[in-house]
Every structure is written in C-alpha cells, then in structure tokens.
Design an enzyme around this catalytic site. Sequence first.
Site, PDB file in Angstrom:
ATOM      1  N   CYS A  31     110.636  60.643   8.059  1.00  0.00           N
ATOM      2  CA  CYS A  31     110.828  60.224   9.455  1.00  0.00           C
ATOM      3  C   CYS A  31     112.314  60.175   9.801  1.00  0.00           C
ATOM      4  O   CYS A  31     113.003  59.212   9.473  1.00  0.00           O
ATOM      5  CB  CYS A  31     110.176  58.859   9.674  1.00  0.00           C
ATOM      6  SG  CYS A  31     110.452  58.215  11.337  1.00  0.00           S
ATOM      7  N   CYS A  86     113.323  57.240  12.033  1.00  0.00           N
ATOM      8  CA  CYS A  86     113.408  55.930  11.373  1.00  0.00           C
ATOM      9  C   CYS A  86     114.644  55.839  10.477  1.00  0.00           C
ATOM     10  O   CYS A  86     115.287  54.794  10.424  1.00  0.00           O
ATOM     11  CB  CYS A  86     112.182  55.674  10.493  1.00  0.00           C
ATOM     12  SG  CYS A  86     110.633  56.259  11.162  1.00  0.00           S
ATOM     13  N   ASP A  87     114.959  56.897   9.741  1.00  0.00           N
ATOM     14  CA  ASP A  87     115.964  56.800   8.678  1.00  0.00           C
ATOM     15  C   ASP A  87     117.270  57.554   8.952  1.00  0.00           C
ATOM     16  O   ASP A  87     118.228  57.421   8.185  1.00  0.00           O
ATOM     17  CB  ASP A  87     115.366  57.333   7.355  1.00  0.00           C
ATOM     18  CG  ASP A  87     114.140  56.534   6.947  1.00  0.00           C
ATOM     19  OD1 ASP A  87     114.073  55.351   7.297  1.00  0.00           O
ATOM     20  OD2 ASP A  87     113.246  57.100   6.296  1.00  0.00           O
TER      21      ASP A  87
END
Length: 305
Positions: free
Chosen positions: A132, A135-136
């Site tokens: 992701c 997200c990261d």
Amino acid sequence: MTLFDLAIIGSGPAGLSASVYASRYGIKNVVIGGIAGGLTTQTHEIGNWLGTEKITGFEFAMKASAHAESYGTKNIVALVDAIESKDEKYILLLSNGEKLEAKAILLAMGTKHRRLGVVGEKEFTGKGVSYCATCDGFFYRGKTVAVVGGNDSAAGAAVYLGDIAEKVFVIYRGEKIRCESFWATALEKNPKIEILYNTNVKEIKGEGKVQELLLDSPFNNSDTLKVDGVFVEIGSDPNVELVKNLEIETDENGYLKIDPSGKTSRKGIWAAGDITTGSDKFKQIVTAAAEGAVAAHSIHGYLKR
Ligand SMILES: Cc1cc2nc3c(=O)[nH]c(=O)nc-3n(C[C@H](O)[C@H](O)[C@H](O)COP(=O)(O)OP(=O)(O)OC[C@H]3O[C@@H](n4cnc5c(N)ncnc54)[C@H](O)[C@@H]3O)c2cc1C
C-alpha cells in the site's frame, strides 16, 4: 442473538452502497467489516467518482461510511469468521465473539493483494515490503523505491511515490505498462520514475530491512538493484475463504458468480463488488457501488416475498 433482515459482509463501496439502499428500503441491515471504506482507504486520490473531481481515498471512505451510518445502520468493525446456515437463515460468527442471525446475506469482501512469492517477501513485509503506497509511502521521503507491477494500481503507486521518493523504479515483467493513459502520461512526465521492462524480481534481500532486489534481467550491468523499499502491485484475488463451505458457484479464478440482480447460486446470498464476476470484472468504486445498489434492490424484493 439479534436477527437482521440483511447482513452485509464488507464495508467497502459495495457494502456501504448496499447499506444505503437497504436502509432506504426499510430493510433492517448490519454492516460488518474491517476499516470502513475498504480498499478506497489505500487510494491516495480518486478522480473518477462522478460529481467529485478529486477526493483523497481516506476522505471518500469517511464520507461513504458516514453516509451509510446516517440512516442508523449498525456498523460493526470486525471480521466474519464463519457462516452457518440454519432453517433458511444464516448465523454469522464474528471475530469479536458476537453472533448474528440474518435472513439474507450480501457478500462484499472484495479482494486481497497478490503476493510475489519470492524469497524475502514474507520476512521483510513491514520492513520495506509494502502492499500500500498510500499507507507507507510517507516513510520513503528522499529514498529509492521499486514498484512491482504494470497495472493501474502499480502506475498510480509509482506516480504517488514519485512525489515523495528520490527515485522510483517500476519493475514490470511485460513489454508495455497496461494502465489508463492518464497514469501512463503521469509516469512519463516524472523524470524520477524509471521503468524496467521484461524484468522480474527473483529475491528480496537485506539485513533487518530491504536493501536490494535480485533481478532476472540485468540493469546497468548488474542483477541487483539497491532500494530502500518495494511496493508489490501485481493484482489481487477474491476474498472467498470465508464462504468455501457454502459451495457458492465461482469462475475458474474463484470470483463469485452472480446473476444480473447480484444473486449467487445459493438461496438467500447475494454478492457485490470486486469479489464477483459482475461488471465485466471492472474493479472500480463506481461498479462496486452499483452492484451493491442492484443487490439491495433484489434483496428488498426477496424479503417482501
Ligand atoms: C491502490 C488502489 C487505487 C485505486 N484507485 C481507484 C480509483 O481511483 N478509482 C476507482 O474507482 N477505484 C480505484 N480502486 C479500486 C477500488 O478501490 C475497488 O474497486 C473498490 O474499493 C472495491 O470495493 P468493494 O466494496 O468491492 O471491496 P473493498 O473495497 O475491497 O472492501 C472489502 C471490504 O470487505 C471487508 N472484509 C474482507 N473480509 C472480511 C470478512 N471476513 N469479514 C468482514 N469483512 C471482511 C474488508 O475489511 C473491506 O471492508 C483502487 C484500488 C487500489 C488498490
């Protein structure tokens, strides 16, 4: 044990849209799922949801979930661990220990990311291997990353990371990236992004965290590529483990077969969104939401009869 007319499993666009329609039909429904919004929470920007030129995935997810809840729907943040059938009803066992009963079920569990299946992937998941970018990506400011894949998600991830990282390699096994021309143009425009075609990752290596990738085709005369992180975007498979015991008809890849009204082969069970063979398997928010709406309409007719 509370009895619902309809239990919706999955709180992505398909499940939440079905809930909005079901509530407006007066169907007593419950939505059970992980993070509300499902995969949309992993999208950094949505530009193809009609009426909203640009919205972040997180904001979309919050709005969709608030919309469903505005009708008083019960929204349970948990996973369904098992479904049992009993006297033309279904009993759902949840990961938080709750038990529910429902006259009808809508399966909207979406898909799960496909793994590369190479040495080092499991070991370094969360230590440089990610599924992701939204997200990261933040953790890779000024660093070098690789995105593995050649679809819309891979291109979107590379473009997103291009704004954060120092250098982004896209590693793709094919000869031409298969994405919307919007993403193709964005990839071309960013000088920090470099695409390695006809290349596969053979192994992910490092000490404690990802440090390099072993490639099956040399780049700059070397079969290793130094990176700080690798984002795997090679497609997905339907999330169907939960319903294996129900023997619902699927296609050869495990996607749940539905008729035009969203019904599966099993009485009292409908499906919608990325988990189905519907909408020509065009996995988008708009198609998932539409399938959810159609299923709620059909379920309304079923419950009335
Ligand atoms: C990086 C990325 C970018 C994207 N960008 C776009 C875009 O710009 N525009 C667009 O239209 N589409 C985009 N998509 C696709 C879009 O996000 C999906 O098509 C859509 O979210 C599918 O909705 P869904 O409801 O079918 O499934 P999902 O969104 O996958 O939701 C599935 C839900 O099921 C839940 N669940 C799973 N198992 C269980 C269980 N056992 N019990 C209970 N709940 C369970 C999950 O927690 C989740 O809530 C993107 C996807 C990705 C990955």
